[in-house]
Design a protein around this motif. Sequence first.
Motif, PDB file in Angstrom:
ATOM      1  N   ALA A 180       6.497 -25.307  55.570  1.00 17.14           N
ATOM      2  CA  ALA A 180       6.737 -23.975  55.010  1.00 17.14           C
ATOM      3  C   ALA A 180       6.564 -23.961  53.498  1.00 17.14           C
ATOM      4  O   ALA A 180       6.087 -22.970  52.930  1.00 17.14           O
ATOM      5  CB  ALA A 180       8.135 -23.494  55.388  1.00 17.14           C
TER       6      ALA A 180
ATOM      7  N   VAL B 147      -0.495 -20.747  53.140  1.00 11.84           N
ATOM      8  CA  VAL B 147       0.145 -19.624  53.821  1.00 11.84           C
ATOM      9  C   VAL B 147      -0.762 -19.167  54.959  1.00 11.84           C
ATOM     10  O   VAL B 147      -1.849 -18.624  54.729  1.00 11.84           O
ATOM     11  CB  VAL B 147       0.424 -18.468  52.844  1.00 11.84           C
ATOM     12  CG1 VAL B 147       0.992 -17.261  53.586  1.00 11.84           C
ATOM     13  CG2 VAL B 147       1.379 -18.925  51.747  1.00 11.84           C
TER      14      VAL B 147
ATOM     15  N   THR C  44       5.485 -20.084  56.325  1.00  9.92           N
ATOM     16  CA  THR C  44       4.862 -20.097  54.999  1.00  9.92           C
ATOM     17  C   THR C  44       4.845 -18.707  54.370  1.00  9.92           C
ATOM     18  O   THR C  44       4.817 -18.584  53.135  1.00  9.92           O
ATOM     19  CB  THR C  44       3.418 -20.627  55.063  1.00  9.92           C
ATOM     20  OG1 THR C  44       2.666 -19.846  56.027  1.00  9.92           O
ATOM     21  CG2 THR C  44       3.381 -22.097  55.452  1.00  9.92           C
TER      22      THR C  44
END
Length: 258
Positions: A223, A228, A235
Amino acid sequence: MNTPHPVRHYDRLKVAVYADRHTLGHEAGKAAAAHLRHLLNNQPRVRMIFAAAPSQTEFLATLAGEPGIDWSRVTAFHMDEYLGAACPPAQRFSTWLAQHLFAVVRPGDVWPIPAEGDAKTICCDYAAKIAEAPVDIVCLGIGENGHLAFNDPPVADFNDPQLMKVVELDALCRQQQVNDGCFATLDAVPRHALTLTIPALMAARRLFCMVPGRSKRQAVSDALHQPVSTACPATILRRHPDCTLYTDNDAFEEPPHG
């Protein structure tokens, strides 16, 4: 040592690391209570969404015990639920939250997600309740596979047009329910669930994310350090304007230097 390491920032995400899960839950609960009191001093009602998982136990116990909160002005939702009559009522998330929070503090309005009935109707009705007004606070965790609510990597969508949907749970998610002691065997874990989507959670004004334990170390690392993407749904927390991740030394690993 009960003080956290200095708060770290990963993009927009604030991260506070504590010595153990008890201290994590205590400090996160006090922080959420302070924010809740602040909101209640400045607006007539507060709308909150809660996760139901053992990782939230210490946090909810602290929050429930905090003084000076007018829970009668709080509207409470939860973020996911197993789908179908095969899941006994005692193992449903609505039951867990009732035992750990709602029956203790008695919010003015509680909206459990029905586990039985027409799934499309349940999703539409619950999404309409969520959409009635902005959500002020979400209290959530991160799954071992990086999920938020039941948005596992195969079904997570950062631009989901829905606020709630039906999902098929992936194997790692179902195994976590066994690891957490919620079910005795993998076969006993339901295969389908209802979940608020990632846009529904990310639309909240303030997120408190509690993630203790060694079993969450890879998820926390991903994360914080992975690109992302829905490969690790958590994330996306790095993009929220006001989210704090509360974790502990078992779950947080310092990145190597050099």
